[in-house]
Design an enzyme around this catalytic site. Structure first.
Site, PDB file in Angstrom:
ATOM      1  N   ARG A 151      -3.846  10.679  13.115  1.00 18.48           N
ATOM      2  CA  ARG A 151      -2.536  10.159  12.706  1.00 18.48           C
ATOM      3  C   ARG A 151      -1.949   9.354  13.848  1.00 18.48           C
ATOM      4  O   ARG A 151      -2.493   9.300  14.931  1.00 18.48           O
ATOM      5  CB  ARG A 151      -1.560  11.299  12.356  1.00 18.48           C
ATOM      6  CG  ARG A 151      -1.726  11.962  11.006  1.00 18.48           C
ATOM      7  CD  ARG A 151      -1.456  11.100   9.778  1.00 18.48           C
ATOM      8  NE  ARG A 151      -0.358  10.156   9.851  1.00 18.48           N
ATOM      9  CZ  ARG A 151       0.889  10.395   9.487  1.00 18.48           C
ATOM     10  NH1 ARG A 151       1.242  11.588   9.074  1.00 18.48           N
ATOM     11  NH2 ARG A 151       1.801   9.460   9.549  1.00 18.48           N
TER      12      ARG A 151
ATOM     13  N   CYS B  60      -1.514   7.856  -2.501  1.00 10.70           N
ATOM     14  CA  CYS B  60      -2.206   7.934  -1.212  1.00 10.70           C
ATOM     15  C   CYS B  60      -2.854   9.304  -0.992  1.00 10.70           C
ATOM     16  O   CYS B  60      -3.559   9.526  -0.028  1.00 10.70           O
ATOM     17  CB  CYS B  60      -1.251   7.606  -0.075  1.00 10.70           C
ATOM     18  SG  CYS B  60       0.131   8.750   0.030  1.00 10.70           S
TER      19      CYS B  60
ATOM     20  N   ARG C 292      -9.707   7.872   0.760  1.00  7.90           N
ATOM     21  CA  ARG C 292     -10.405   6.692   0.229  1.00  7.90           C
ATOM     22  C   ARG C 292     -11.452   6.176   1.228  1.00  7.90           C
ATOM     23  O   ARG C 292     -12.605   5.935   0.872  1.00  7.90           O
ATOM     24  CB  ARG C 292      -9.383   5.567  -0.036  1.00  7.90           C
ATOM     25  CG  ARG C 292     -10.007   4.216  -0.387  1.00  7.90           C
ATOM     26  CD  ARG C 292      -8.946   3.121  -0.441  1.00  7.90           C
ATOM     27  NE  ARG C 292      -8.344   2.859   0.866  1.00  7.90           N
ATOM     28  CZ  ARG C 292      -8.871   2.070   1.789  1.00  7.90           C
ATOM     29  NH1 ARG C 292      -9.987   1.424   1.557  1.00  7.90           N
ATOM     30  NH2 ARG C 292      -8.270   1.905   2.954  1.00  7.90           N
ATOM     31  N   ARG C 293     -11.013   6.080   2.492  1.00 10.51           N
ATOM     32  CA  ARG C 293     -11.966   5.607   3.500  1.00 10.51           C
ATOM     33  C   ARG C 293     -13.057   6.632   3.744  1.00 10.51           C
ATOM     34  O   ARG C 293     -14.248   6.286   3.790  1.00 10.51           O
ATOM     35  CB  ARG C 293     -11.230   5.299   4.817  1.00 10.51           C
ATOM     36  CG  ARG C 293     -10.386   4.045   4.737  1.00 10.51           C
ATOM     37  CD  ARG C 293      -9.540   3.838   5.983  1.00 10.51           C
ATOM     38  NE  ARG C 293      -8.706   2.636   5.864  1.00 10.51           N
ATOM     39  CZ  ARG C 293      -7.513   2.506   6.409  1.00 10.51           C
ATOM     40  NH1 ARG C 293      -6.968   3.494   7.109  1.00 10.51           N
ATOM     41  NH2 ARG C 293      -6.830   1.385   6.258  1.00 10.51           N
TER      42      ARG C 293
ATOM     43  N   LYS D  89       0.809  -1.215   0.000  1.00 11.92           N
ATOM     44  CA  LYS D  89       0.000   0.000   0.000  1.00 11.92           C
ATOM     45  C   LYS D  89       0.846   1.272   0.000  1.00 11.92           C
ATOM     46  O   LYS D  89       0.412   2.303  -0.497  1.00 11.92           O
ATOM     47  CB  LYS D  89      -0.897  -0.032   1.251  1.00 11.92           C
ATOM     48  CG  LYS D  89      -2.001   0.952   1.233  1.00 11.92           C
ATOM     49  CD  LYS D  89      -3.025   0.607   2.271  1.00 11.92           C
ATOM     50  CE  LYS D  89      -2.663   1.152   3.629  1.00 11.92           C
ATOM     51  NZ  LYS D  89      -3.836   1.108   4.535  1.00 11.92           N
ATOM     52  N   ASP D  90       2.036   1.180   0.563  1.00 13.59           N
ATOM     53  CA  ASP D  90       2.906   2.365   0.661  1.00 13.59           C
ATOM     54  C   ASP D  90       3.855   2.495  -0.524  1.00 13.59           C
ATOM     55  O   ASP D  90       4.637   3.440  -0.589  1.00 13.59           O
ATOM     56  CB  ASP D  90       3.732   2.315   1.957  1.00 13.59           C
ATOM     57  CG  ASP D  90       2.852   2.265   3.194  1.00 13.59           C
ATOM     58  OD1 ASP D  90       1.739   2.816   3.149  1.00 13.59           O
ATOM     59  OD2 ASP D  90       3.278   1.669   4.203  1.00 13.59           O
TER      60      ASP D  90
ATOM     61  N   ARG E  17      -3.667   5.464  17.874  1.00 18.43           N
ATOM     62  CA  ARG E  17      -5.035   5.650  17.377  1.00 18.43           C
ATOM     63  C   ARG E  17      -6.047   4.989  18.309  1.00 18.43           C
ATOM     64  O   ARG E  17      -7.105   5.556  18.593  1.00 18.43           O
ATOM     65  CB  ARG E  17      -5.166   5.091  15.965  1.00 18.43           C
ATOM     66  CG  ARG E  17      -4.356   5.914  14.977  1.00 18.43           C
ATOM     67  CD  ARG E  17      -4.568   5.452  13.569  1.00 18.43           C
ATOM     68  NE  ARG E  17      -3.549   6.038  12.694  1.00 18.43           N
ATOM     69  CZ  ARG E  17      -3.704   6.232  11.398  1.00 18.43           C
ATOM     70  NH1 ARG E  17      -4.819   5.886  10.810  1.00 18.43           N
ATOM     71  NH2 ARG E  17      -2.742   6.762  10.678  1.00 18.43           N
TER      72      ARG E  17
HETATM   73  N1  LIG Z   1      -1.272   3.935   5.612  1.00 19.94           N
HETATM   74  C1  LIG Z   1      -0.260   3.313   6.429  1.00 19.94           C
HETATM   75  C2  LIG Z   1      -0.340   1.828   6.382  1.00 19.94           C
HETATM   76  N2  LIG Z   1       0.372   1.123   5.465  1.00 19.94           N
HETATM   77  C3  LIG Z   1       0.070  -0.206   5.622  1.00 19.94           C
HETATM   78  C4  LIG Z   1      -0.812  -0.325   6.681  1.00 19.94           C
HETATM   79  C5  LIG Z   1      -1.407  -1.568   7.186  1.00 19.94           C
HETATM   80  C6  LIG Z   1      -0.935  -2.861   6.631  1.00 19.94           C
HETATM   81  C7  LIG Z   1      -1.321  -3.160   5.209  1.00 19.94           C
HETATM   82  O1  LIG Z   1      -2.222  -2.558   4.611  1.00 19.94           O
HETATM   83  O2  LIG Z   1      -0.688  -4.081   4.660  1.00 19.94           O
HETATM   84  C8  LIG Z   1      -1.072   0.952   7.194  1.00 19.94           C
HETATM   85  C9  LIG Z   1      -1.942   1.302   8.342  1.00 19.94           C
HETATM   86  C10 LIG Z   1      -3.415   1.468   8.058  1.00 19.94           C
HETATM   87  O3  LIG Z   1      -3.817   1.850   6.955  1.00 19.94           O
HETATM   88  O4  LIG Z   1      -4.219   1.258   8.982  1.00 19.94           O
END
Ligand SMILES: NCc1[nH]cc(CCC(=O)O)c1CC(=O)O
Length: 310
Positions: free
Chosen positions: A147, A241, A129-130, A81-82, A153
């Protein structure tokens, strides 16, 4: 025996993922010793600004990629995702292990279900997105930015700053949180996951043949396919993102089922399409083309421009 230096961000989640992967790789008989080297990234240093406003691609990967080029580390375990949609020349994703749960986890005070939240309830997320998808289902909710790592959190929810928060199920599961903390896992129909959510990508130098051969044993074919479909979609949409974009693929009997979604941050506009194909890159690009023809690409560019102005 060759010593492999593994780069990792310093967060608990990053180190957990890195150590998990090293242990799994050892089980395949990989002929290496391992050492973990912690690396602080720009994304880790900027904790008090809304990430979508920081800009720049690969906030969590740039320093790690430099360390790979400089031979200071041999591979790094990233959350897919990153990862930016395109890697720099000379680096590759050498391995994609089996995907964890791709869904978003909803956690509320007193375990009130998402659709049962009272009108105006405050939901914490820092993801466009969420927030766009939640507002579509519940336009009456108030979204408040949040954050910090998972522990921070959850503490903010506990302290009463929010009525509920959303976190990636994968992160919670990898950190060993029990299902009991989660009020409900949001269906992928209600909240289409982020591109790569729940998947890990192992990044290394393209010319490290010995390491690549060992990493290949840890690749899960279905996850490799879905990750490539999702990345092809992200690249075609020029997403990241900073914009409300979602892309989720599943793989069954040689077929990739893909759905892509682009939304306005206030949920006033939604583009959502699905496709099925045998080829990962094609299925992501087909959906990207469908959405682009409807105006989703322009919407992404517009949202990006607005982010930069703020
Ligand atoms: N945005 C940061 C991030 N990057 C990956 C994850 C979680 C693990 C994943 O998606 O594999 C998260 C935390 C989240 O969105 O709660």
């Amino acid at each position: 025996m060759r010593k492999i230096i593994v780069g990792s961000r310093r967060s608990k989640l990053a180190l957990t993922q890195t150590n998990w992967f090293i242990e799994e790789l050892k089980k395949t008989g990989a002929p290496f010793e391992f050492e973990v080297k912690e690396i602080v990234t720009k994304g880790d240093r900027i904790l008090d600004v809304q990430l979508s406003k920081v800009g720049g691609k690969g906030l969590f990967v740039k320093e790690i990629e430099q360390a790979l080029f400089d031979q200071e580390i041999d591979f790094a375990v990233h959350s897919m995702k990153d990862m930016p949609a395109v890697l720099p020349e000379g680096l590759v994703i050498g391995c994609i292990p089996k995907r964890e749960d791709a869904r978003d986890a909803f956690i509320s005070k007193n375990h009130v279900k998402f659709m049962d939240l009272p009108a105006g309830a405050v939901v914490g997320t820092s993801s466009l997105r969420r927030s766009a998808q939640l507002l579509k289902a519940r336009p009456d909710l108030t979204i408040k930015w949040i954050r910090g790592n998972v522990d921070t959190r959850l503490a903010k929810l506990e302290a009463g700053e929010y009525d509920a928060i959303i976190l990636a199920a994968a992160g919670l599961k990898r950190l060993g949180w029990s299902d009991d903390v989660v009020t409900e896992y949001l269906s992928t129909d209600l909240c289409v996951p982020a591109v790569g959510q729940g998947s890990l990508g192992i990044e290394c130098r393209a010319d490290d043949a010995e390491l690549l051969a060992a990493l290949a044993k840890m690749t899960d074919q279905a996850t490799w396919e879905t990750a490539h479909a999702e990345r092809a979609f992200l690249a075609a949409m020029d997403g990241g993102c900073q914009v409300p974009i979602a892309g989720y693929a599943t793989y069954e009997a040689g077929q990739l089922h893909f759905e892509g979604l682009v939304a306005a941050p206030d949920a006033s506009v939604f583009y959502h399409e699905k496709a099925t194909h045998t080829d990962a890159k094609t299925v992501g690009e087909v959906v990207a083309k469908q959405l682009t023809e409807q105006g989703a690409y322009e919407l992404i560019q517009k949202v990006k421009a607005e982010q930069n102005e703020q």
